[in-house]
Design a protein around this motif. Structure first.
Motif, short mmCIF file in Angstrom:
data_model
loop_
_atom_site.label_atom_id
_atom_site.label_comp_id
_atom_site.label_asym_id
_atom_site.label_seq_id
_atom_site.Cartn_x
_atom_site.Cartn_y
_atom_site.Cartn_z
N GLU A 190 -13.10 26.60 3.22
CA GLU A 190 -14.53 26.88 3.31
C GLU A 190 -15.34 25.67 3.71
N VAL A 191 -14.72 24.50 3.79
CA VAL A 191 -15.40 23.28 4.20
C VAL A 191 -14.41 22.43 4.97
N SER A 192 -14.88 21.71 5.97
CA SER A 192 -14.00 20.86 6.77
C SER A 192 -13.65 19.60 6.00
N GLY A 193 -12.58 18.92 6.45
CA GLY A 193 -12.17 17.68 5.81
C GLY A 193 -13.26 16.62 5.80
N PRO A 194 -13.88 16.32 6.95
CA PRO A 194 -14.94 15.30 6.96
C PRO A 194 -16.13 15.66 6.08
N ASP A 195 -16.57 16.93 6.13
CA ASP A 195 -17.70 17.34 5.28
C ASP A 195 -17.32 17.24 3.81
N PHE A 196 -16.10 17.65 3.50
CA PHE A 196 -15.64 17.52 2.11
C PHE A 196 -15.68 16.07 1.66
N ALA A 197 -15.16 15.17 2.48
CA ALA A 197 -15.08 13.76 2.10
C ALA A 197 -16.47 13.19 1.83
N ARG A 198 -17.41 13.45 2.72
CA ARG A 198 -18.77 12.91 2.54
C ARG A 198 -19.42 13.46 1.27
N GLN A 199 -19.33 14.78 1.10
CA GLN A 199 -20.02 15.41 -0.03
C GLN A 199 -19.34 15.05 -1.35
N TRP A 200 -18.01 15.01 -1.36
CA TRP A 200 -17.29 14.71 -2.59
C TRP A 200 -17.55 13.27 -3.04
N LEU A 201 -17.51 12.34 -2.12
CA LEU A 201 -17.78 10.94 -2.47
C LEU A 201 -19.23 10.76 -2.93
N GLY A 202 -20.15 11.50 -2.33
CA GLY A 202 -21.54 11.44 -2.78
C GLY A 202 -21.69 11.97 -4.19
N ALA A 203 -21.00 13.07 -4.50
CA ALA A 203 -21.05 13.64 -5.85
C ALA A 203 -20.40 12.69 -6.86
N ARG A 204 -19.33 12.01 -6.45
CA ARG A 204 -18.68 11.05 -7.34
C ARG A 204 -19.61 9.89 -7.66
N ILE A 234 -12.70 9.66 7.80
CA ILE A 234 -13.67 10.75 7.96
C ILE A 234 -13.94 11.02 9.44
N ASP A 235 -14.01 9.96 10.23
CA ASP A 235 -14.21 10.10 11.67
C ASP A 235 -12.84 10.20 12.34
N PRO A 236 -12.51 11.36 12.93
CA PRO A 236 -11.19 11.52 13.54
C PRO A 236 -10.91 10.47 14.62
N ALA A 237 -11.95 9.95 15.26
CA ALA A 237 -11.76 8.94 16.31
C ALA A 237 -11.24 7.62 15.74
N GLN A 238 -11.44 7.40 14.46
CA GLN A 238 -10.99 6.16 13.83
C GLN A 238 -9.69 6.32 13.05
N ARG A 239 -9.08 7.49 13.18
CA ARG A 239 -7.84 7.76 12.45
C ARG A 239 -6.69 6.95 13.05
N GLU A 240 -5.91 6.34 12.17
CA GLU A 240 -4.79 5.50 12.59
C GLU A 240 -3.48 6.13 12.14
N PRO A 241 -2.35 5.69 12.75
CA PRO A 241 -1.04 6.20 12.31
C PRO A 241 -0.85 5.96 10.81
N GLY A 242 -0.41 6.98 10.12
CA GLY A 242 -0.21 6.85 8.68
C GLY A 242 -1.37 7.39 7.86
N ASP A 243 -2.56 7.56 8.48
CA ASP A 243 -3.70 8.13 7.76
C ASP A 243 -3.44 9.61 7.47
N LEU A 244 -4.03 10.09 6.41
CA LEU A 244 -3.91 11.50 6.08
C LEU A 244 -4.58 12.35 7.14
N THR A 245 -3.94 13.45 7.50
CA THR A 245 -4.57 14.46 8.37
C THR A 245 -5.41 15.39 7.49
N ASP A 246 -6.15 16.27 8.13
CA ASP A 246 -6.91 17.25 7.37
C ASP A 246 -5.99 18.10 6.50
#
Length: 259
Positions: A190-204, A234-246
């Motif tokens: 129901e929410v994308s990975g990037p949106d989840f990351a931003r909102q979850w970290l803000g709530a934390r 959070i930004d797919p353009a900055q994703r590096e090898p070994g980073d978690l995918t969505d």
């Protein structure tokens, strides 16, 4: 209606609502942060939202301190400027009550209290009971030496100092509750990975700022999500090898929810 009659019906003391009035219609109450200078638009707007929600028609206004028995209550429509003008004439401490007696707001320079039926409070207290208590608790601790009355009010609403070990114990209107809701939303697509990351970290961040506390397995589950986000770009353009995918993030969050 006379001011003394209104005060006697709604208040038990100059800083508390009457238990019998609260019992009418199953009302609940919560503390409010004071306005910085007197009773201003932020506080009055809460009362206006609640009054409009229950279609009460008008608001009864009275000062709280030094009221005699024969002074008539002010009656104003739920319009901001009209209410503010009446408040300004009423003194430092003011009681606002809906015409149907379903909601009220007691505003003093050191603190505020709001109470009412569920529909009234949903509009007047959109942040929810727990968050209001947590914010007031933090304020009361900060001003405890200058304003001991605020600390006394905070003691009457101890929900802010609760600690939760299981998700089912967490109030939905808390920031931890928001984190858990977002985790469920990510797992169910129901929410994308990037949106989840931003909102979850803000709530934390908000949860930590307000002193919300968890323990045991709930703390471990939330920490697991935090560590997963450290491995996620959070930004797919900055994703590096070994980073978690969505998909990898979704799996880690699903695992945390199971614990």
């Amino acid at each position: 209606m006379k001011k003394r009659e209104l005060l006697d019906r709604v208040l038990a003391t100059p800083d508390s609502f009457s238990a019998s009035w609260l019992a009418e219609g199953g009302k609940h109450q919560a503390p409010l942060l004071p306005d910085q200078k007197g009773i201003g638009r932020r506080t009055v707007e809460r009362m206006l939202r609640g009054t409009r929600e229950v279609s009460a028609g008008h608001i009864l206004v009275t000062g709280v301190d030094g009221v005699t028995g024969e002074e008539p209550v002010g009656q104003v429509p739920p319009l901001q400027d009209d209410v503010l003008a009446q408040v300004a004439r009423s003194g430092a401490a003011v009681l606002l009550v809906t015409a149907d007696f379903g909601g009220a707001l007691l505003a003093r320079p050191e603190f505020g209290l709001v109470a009412g039926t569920a529909p009234f409070l949903r509009a007047a207290l959109p942040e929810g009971f727990h968050r209001a208590c947590a914010e007031f608790d933090r304020y009361a601790r900060r001003v405890r030496h200058e304003m001991p009355s605020a600390a006394a009010i905070a003691e009457r609403f101890p929900a802010a100092r609760a600690s939760w070990e299981q998700a089912k114990q967490v109030p939905a209107d808390s920031h931890v509750g928001e984190q858990l809701r977002l985790m469920e939303a990510l797992v169910h697509g129901e929410v994308s990975g990037p949106d989840f990351a931003r909102q979850w970290l803000g709530a934390r961040r908000s949860s930590l700022e307000l002193g919300e506390r968890t323990r045991g397995r709930l703390t471990r589950a939330l920490d697991e999500v935090f560590y997963a986000l450290e491995d996620y770009a959070i930004d797919p353009a900055q994703r590096e090898p070994g980073d978690l995918t969505d998909e990898g993030l979704r799996e880690r969050v699903a695992s945390a929810l199971e614990h």
